[in-house]
Scaffold this motif. Structure first.
Motif, short mmCIF file in Angstrom:
data_model
loop_
_atom_site.label_atom_id
_atom_site.label_comp_id
_atom_site.label_asym_id
_atom_site.label_seq_id
_atom_site.Cartn_x
_atom_site.Cartn_y
_atom_site.Cartn_z
N HIS A 1 5.54 2.69 2.41
CA HIS A 1 4.63 1.87 1.60
C HIS A 1 5.31 1.44 0.30
O HIS A 1 5.17 0.28 -0.14
CB HIS A 1 3.35 2.65 1.28
N MET A 2 6.04 2.35 -0.32
CA MET A 2 6.72 2.03 -1.56
C MET A 2 7.81 0.98 -1.33
O MET A 2 8.03 0.08 -2.16
CB MET A 2 7.30 3.30 -2.18
N ALA B 1 6.01 -2.25 -0.87
CA ALA B 1 5.44 -2.67 -2.14
C ALA B 1 6.52 -3.30 -3.03
O ALA B 1 6.25 -4.28 -3.74
CB ALA B 1 4.81 -1.48 -2.85
N TYR B 2 7.73 -2.75 -2.97
CA TYR B 2 8.84 -3.33 -3.73
C TYR B 2 9.12 -4.76 -3.28
O TYR B 2 9.31 -5.66 -4.10
CB TYR B 2 10.07 -2.44 -3.53
N LEU C 1 4.27 7.18 3.03
CA LEU C 1 4.17 6.76 1.64
C LEU C 1 5.47 6.11 1.17
O LEU C 1 5.45 5.11 0.44
CB LEU C 1 3.83 7.95 0.75
N CYS C 2 6.60 6.66 1.59
CA CYS C 2 7.90 6.06 1.22
C CYS C 2 8.04 4.66 1.80
O CYS C 2 8.55 3.75 1.14
CB CYS C 2 9.04 6.96 1.70
N MET D 1 -1.73 -2.58 -2.68
CA MET D 1 -1.40 -1.66 -3.78
C MET D 1 -2.49 -0.61 -3.97
O MET D 1 -2.21 0.56 -4.21
CB MET D 1 -1.19 -2.46 -5.08
N PRO E 1 -2.09 8.10 -1.53
CA PRO E 1 -1.49 9.32 -2.10
C PRO E 1 -2.45 10.18 -2.92
O PRO E 1 -2.42 11.41 -2.81
CB PRO E 1 -0.35 8.77 -2.98
N ARG F 1 -2.67 1.60 -0.33
CA ARG F 1 -1.46 2.32 0.08
C ARG F 1 -0.81 3.12 -1.04
O ARG F 1 -0.15 4.13 -0.75
CB ARG F 1 -0.42 1.33 0.64
N LEU F 2 -0.95 2.66 -2.29
CA LEU F 2 -0.27 3.35 -3.39
C LEU F 2 -1.23 4.08 -4.33
O LEU F 2 -0.78 4.75 -5.26
CB LEU F 2 0.55 2.34 -4.20
N VAL F 3 -2.53 3.94 -4.12
CA VAL F 3 -3.50 4.67 -4.94
C VAL F 3 -4.37 5.58 -4.07
O VAL F 3 -4.32 6.80 -4.19
CB VAL F 3 -4.38 3.70 -5.76
#
Length: 396
Positions: A316-317, A320-321, A313-314, A273, A281, A276-278
């Motif tokens: 990764h999302m 992450a889900y 990024l998509c 998280m 991006p 990849r998500l902080v």
């Protein structure tokens, strides 16, 4: 015609900022630049990776798995029924009820026998724990070495601490020897994964994995050719950080070290998280989207590179889900399998035989005795041990 397409593809205005040409990226004044021709070497290196992987899995990973108590499960081969085999290989592994009725008539078998044949055929193709362990071992070793190599190559670089430095002096940034090998080995590894993708264990995110490997190779190739090497090394390092933890969690899961597996998975989720998500991006994509236009006007290559980063990024999302779903089930004690994995679906399907099947185990059917021992070790061999009970299948 070919020459015209070649010239159009490598047109300066597509890939380089205004007032820059490919001649500006030729070696001079002690500066060494990456060349597109250097990428050809990744093909033989990828094949070399496959050879090294074969030797590693056979002579290192397999003995390690055996020492951890992981053994190859022997599965009985199903009886060869041409009609059913053709349907299985060409149409579907899980036929609908209407198709089962039709196949029953064509093959002169009962509906129950056709259903059992497909269950056993799927079980025959299902990868064993030993195969999963050896694959995860190879990926763990590479990601660990790549992550450590990336840290060694970047820890003393200004752009590792301040992303504005990524574009200082661009494009006249000389390529370092460490950057060359970091790029080439990473691209060779991902190319080898792409070559092997149809033979490795398949999961529900198979298509997403293909997209990820292709997007990664396109990104690395593009950044190599236009000298986006500094940002490319940062992107690779961010991805390797969580991959090491994921593969290590898988290894302990297959060895049934549940507490260690749980700890590593939680740590992996946190690192995933964050990186990849902080960081990805808000630091790296921000670096490629905002800072370059301070040095030159936006151009096609600028948009292309950022779009490919957004594709990653998509993905990764999406992952992450799935991770959050697994964590939710873990918290409420209802997690039984990996959200990405297909293998447990079939385990659950075969885990409890019906009463009719239990009775038929001792009956004659089409001249064949359905022996109880044969049925247990064949179709229902996955019951021992019941892997789908443990939460740690989150990293199957």
């Amino acid at each position: 015609m070919f020459d015209m397409l070649y010239e159009w593809f490598w047109w300066d205005r597509i890939w380089l900022p205004v007032n820059l040409t490919w001649s500006d990226l030729e070696d001079r004044e002690g500066r060494v630049y990456a060349k597109a021709s250097h990428l050809y070497v990744t093909i033989p290196y990828a094949l070399t990776c496959l050879l090294i992987r074969y030797m590693f899995e056979r002579w290192i990973a397999t003995p390690l798995a055996l020492s951890a108590g992981i053994k190859q499960r022997v599965r009985l081969r199903t009886e060869h029924v041409p009609i059913l085999e053709h349907y299985y290989t060409c149409q579907s592994r899980s036929p609908a009820q209407a198709d089962i009725d039709g196949l029953s008539k064509k093959s002169s078998l009962s509906v129950r026998q056709v259903e059992r044949w497909f269950r056993r055929r799927r079980a025959q193709d299902r990868p064993g724990v030993l195969k999963k362990f050896t694959e995860a071992s190879w990926r763990f070793v590479f990601y660990l070495l790549a992550f450590l190599g990336g840290i060694a190559a970047l820890y003393d670089k200004e752009w590792f601490y301040d992303t504005r430095e990524v574009w200082t002096g661009f494009p006249k940034q000389s390529m370092l020897q460490s950057q060359y090998w970091y790029y080439i080995l990473q691209m060779s590894f991902y190319a080898s994964l792409l070559f092997r993708v149809t033979f490795d264990v398949k999961r529900k995110d198979f298509k997403e994995q293909i997209i990820h490997h292709l997007a990664t190779l396109v990104l690395l190739s593009f950044s190599w050719c236009v000298n986006y090497i500094r940002i490319g090394t940062l992107v690779m390092l961010v991805h390797d950080a969580s991959d090491v933890l994921l593969e290590s969690a898988k290894l302990f899961n297959y060895a049934k070290w549940e507490k260690t597996c749980k700890t590593l998975f939680v740590l992996f989720a946190v690192v995933f998280m964050v990186t990849r998500l902080v960081i990805f991006p808000f630091w790296l994509i921000h670096c490629t989207w905002v800072y370059p236009v301070h040095h030159y006007p936006a151009f096609f290559g600028y948009y292309f590179f950022n779009v490919m980063l957004v594709v990653l990024l998509c993905l990764h999302m999406f992952w992450a889900y799935l991770i959050l779903r697994m964590i939710k089930k873990f918290i409420f004690g209802r997690l039984t399998r990996d959200e990405r994995s297909d293998c447990e679906d079939e385990d659950e399907e075969e885990s409890v035989p019906s009463e009719d099947e239990g009775e038929e185990q001792h009956k004659l059917g089409n001249g064949r005795v359905m022996d109880e021992k044969e049925d247990k070790n064949g179709c229902f061999g996955s019951l021992s041990p019941p892997e789908n009970v443990c939460w740690s299948k989150t990293v199957c």
